[in-house]
Write a protein that holds these residues in place. Structure first.
Motif, PDB file in Angstrom:
ATOM      1  N   ALA A  97       0.612  -1.197  -0.001  1.00 19.09           N
ATOM      2  CA  ALA A  97      -0.056  -0.033   0.182  1.00 19.09           C
ATOM      3  C   ALA A  97       0.950   1.333  -0.046  1.00 19.09           C
ATOM      4  O   ALA A  97       1.812   1.329   0.403  1.00 19.09           O
ATOM      5  CB  ALA A  97      -1.024   0.259   1.136  1.00 19.09           C
ATOM      6  N   GLU A  98       0.196   2.238  -0.597  1.00 21.20           N
ATOM      7  CA  GLU A  98       0.918   3.593  -0.531  1.00 21.20           C
ATOM      8  C   GLU A  98       0.842   4.135   0.798  1.00 21.20           C
ATOM      9  O   GLU A  98       1.852   4.752   1.436  1.00 21.20           O
ATOM     10  CB  GLU A  98       0.437   4.705  -1.644  1.00 21.20           C
ATOM     11  CG  GLU A  98       0.601   4.243  -2.972  1.00 21.20           C
ATOM     12  CD  GLU A  98       2.072   4.513  -3.632  1.00 21.20           C
ATOM     13  OE1 GLU A  98       2.578   5.464  -2.838  1.00 21.20           O
ATOM     14  OE2 GLU A  98       2.321   3.756  -4.480  1.00 21.20           O
ATOM     15  N   ARG A  99      -0.300   3.893   1.215  1.00 23.98           N
ATOM     16  CA  ARG A  99      -0.409   4.431   2.836  1.00 23.98           C
ATOM     17  C   ARG A  99      -1.673   3.486   3.503  1.00 23.98           C
ATOM     18  O   ARG A  99      -2.393   2.995   2.762  1.00 23.98           O
ATOM     19  CB  ARG A  99      -0.768   5.664   3.071  1.00 23.98           C
ATOM     20  CG  ARG A  99      -1.999   6.371   2.020  1.00 23.98           C
ATOM     21  CD  ARG A  99      -1.971   7.854   2.069  1.00 23.98           C
ATOM     22  NE  ARG A  99      -3.238   8.381   1.526  1.00 23.98           N
ATOM     23  CZ  ARG A  99      -4.084   9.113   2.208  1.00 23.98           C
ATOM     24  NH1 ARG A  99      -3.566   9.836   3.085  1.00 23.98           N
ATOM     25  NH2 ARG A  99      -5.196   9.675   1.643  1.00 23.98           N
ATOM     26  N   TRP A 100      -1.594   3.394   4.724  1.00 30.30           N
ATOM     27  CA  TRP A 100      -2.935   2.764   5.368  1.00 30.30           C
ATOM     28  C   TRP A 100      -2.922   3.344   6.874  1.00 30.30           C
ATOM     29  O   TRP A 100      -2.371   4.259   7.249  1.00 30.30           O
ATOM     30  CB  TRP A 100      -2.761   1.237   5.225  1.00 30.30           C
ATOM     31  CG  TRP A 100      -1.510   0.802   6.179  1.00 30.30           C
ATOM     32  CD1 TRP A 100      -0.140   0.913   6.058  1.00 30.30           C
ATOM     33  CD2 TRP A 100      -1.821   0.363   7.636  1.00 30.30           C
ATOM     34  NE1 TRP A 100       0.642   0.285   7.032  1.00 30.30           N
ATOM     35  CE2 TRP A 100      -0.494  -0.188   7.886  1.00 30.30           C
ATOM     36  CE3 TRP A 100      -2.771   0.276   8.377  1.00 30.30           C
ATOM     37  CZ2 TRP A 100      -0.115  -0.481   9.321  1.00 30.30           C
ATOM     38  CZ3 TRP A 100      -2.436  -0.249   9.831  1.00 30.30           C
ATOM     39  CH2 TRP A 100      -1.036  -0.844  10.080  1.00 30.30           C
ATOM     40  N   GLY A 101      -4.338   3.110   7.295  1.00 31.24           N
ATOM     41  CA  GLY A 101      -4.602   3.586   8.584  1.00 31.24           C
ATOM     42  C   GLY A 101      -5.776   2.882   9.037  1.00 31.24           C
ATOM     43  O   GLY A 101      -6.448   2.102   8.654  1.00 31.24           O
ATOM     44  N   VAL A 102      -6.187   3.570  10.336  1.00 29.93           N
ATOM     45  CA  VAL A 102      -7.499   3.008  10.993  1.00 29.93           C
ATOM     46  C   VAL A 102      -8.205   4.096  11.394  1.00 29.93           C
ATOM     47  O   VAL A 102      -7.823   5.216  11.698  1.00 29.93           O
ATOM     48  CB  VAL A 102      -7.131   2.391  12.164  1.00 29.93           C
ATOM     49  CG1 VAL A 102      -8.240   1.633  12.982  1.00 29.93           C
ATOM     50  CG2 VAL A 102      -6.224   1.314  11.928  1.00 29.93           C
ATOM     51  N   VAL A 103      -9.598   4.231  11.047  1.00 23.14           N
ATOM     52  CA  VAL A 103     -10.475   5.135  11.537  1.00 23.14           C
ATOM     53  C   VAL A 103     -11.270   4.439  12.588  1.00 23.14           C
ATOM     54  O   VAL A 103     -12.087   3.366  12.481  1.00 23.14           O
ATOM     55  CB  VAL A 103     -11.384   5.581  10.479  1.00 23.14           C
ATOM     56  CG1 VAL A 103     -12.410   6.557  11.133  1.00 23.14           C
ATOM     57  CG2 VAL A 103     -10.717   6.296   9.362  1.00 23.14           C
ATOM     58  N   GLN A 104     -11.227   5.014  14.049  1.00 24.85           N
ATOM     59  CA  GLN A 104     -11.789   4.271  15.310  1.00 24.85           C
ATOM     60  C   GLN A 104     -13.199   5.244  15.409  1.00 24.85           C
ATOM     61  O   GLN A 104     -13.077   6.129  15.694  1.00 24.85           O
ATOM     62  CB  GLN A 104     -10.562   4.243  16.299  1.00 24.85           C
ATOM     63  CG  GLN A 104     -11.337   3.495  17.325  1.00 24.85           C
ATOM     64  CD  GLN A 104     -10.176   3.504  18.496  1.00 24.85           C
ATOM     65  OE1 GLN A 104      -9.236   4.090  18.374  1.00 24.85           O
ATOM     66  NE2 GLN A 104     -10.240   2.332  19.338  1.00 24.85           N
ATOM     67  N   GLY A 105     -14.233   4.432  15.754  1.00 28.73           N
ATOM     68  CA  GLY A 105     -15.454   5.067  16.114  1.00 28.73           C
ATOM     69  C   GLY A 105     -15.958   4.442  17.665  1.00 28.73           C
ATOM     70  O   GLY A 105     -15.257   3.443  17.796  1.00 28.73           O
ATOM     71  N   ALA A 106     -17.071   4.825  18.020  1.00 28.66           N
ATOM     72  CA  ALA A 106     -17.420   4.411  19.032  1.00 28.66           C
ATOM     73  C   ALA A 106     -17.999   2.746  19.051  1.00 28.66           C
ATOM     74  O   ALA A 106     -18.034   2.175  19.797  1.00 28.66           O
ATOM     75  CB  ALA A 106     -18.674   5.162  19.800  1.00 28.66           C
ATOM     76  N   ASP A 107     -18.573   2.860  17.779  1.00 25.54           N
ATOM     77  CA  ASP A 107     -19.364   1.244  17.718  1.00 25.54           C
ATOM     78  C   ASP A 107     -18.550   0.559  16.343  1.00 25.54           C
ATOM     79  O   ASP A 107     -19.125  -0.420  15.968  1.00 25.54           O
ATOM     80  CB  ASP A 107     -20.714   1.467  17.131  1.00 25.54           C
ATOM     81  CG  ASP A 107     -20.775   2.536  15.931  1.00 25.54           C
ATOM     82  OD1 ASP A 107     -19.897   2.853  15.586  1.00 25.54           O
ATOM     83  OD2 ASP A 107     -21.761   2.514  15.224  1.00 25.54           O
TER      84      ASP A 107
END
Length: 115
Positions: A97-107
């Motif tokens: 991947a060129e870039r990657w990440g995580v988006v964390q939410g309450a649910d």
């Protein structure tokens, strides 16, 4: 944008690759690695949503997102020992991947990458 709702099971990985057959090998591999990560670290049978979309940018990247309902089980990039039989999924994703990440939410959370 392609959006798929499925259960994270070992049988779902080849089915996901089949559904993404019009995409590159890297897209298919990254999507199935993200799905496998959920099976291994959240649990088999977890409901997931897989989204695959080309970007509007001139770079031609494809964004892959895999969402699950567990905001606590965050992916961690580790170095697997040479003799280890697992633990290389995120390292592979990081390499492709060129870039990657995580988006964390309450649910829940969404792990994404761009290739």
């Amino acid at each position: 944008m392609l959006e798929l709702r499925l259960l994270a099971t070992p049988k779902a990985a080849p089915e996901l690759r089949r559904m993404l057959r019009e995409h590159s090998d890297d897209v298919r591999l990254c999507a199935t690695e993200l799905l496998t990560n959920i099976i291994d670290h959240v649990g088999e049978g977890t409901p997931v949503t897989v989204r695959v979309a080309g970007t509007a940018a001139a770079d031609g990247r494809t964004r892959i997102e895999v969402s699950d309902p567990d905001p606590r089980a965050l992916p961690v990039l580790l170095r697997a020992a040479e003799s280890a039989e697992s633990g290389r999924g995120l390292a592979l994703l990081d390499a492709l991947a060129e870039r990657w990440g995580v988006v964390q939410g309450a649910d829940g959370k969404t792990v994404w990458c761009e290739v």
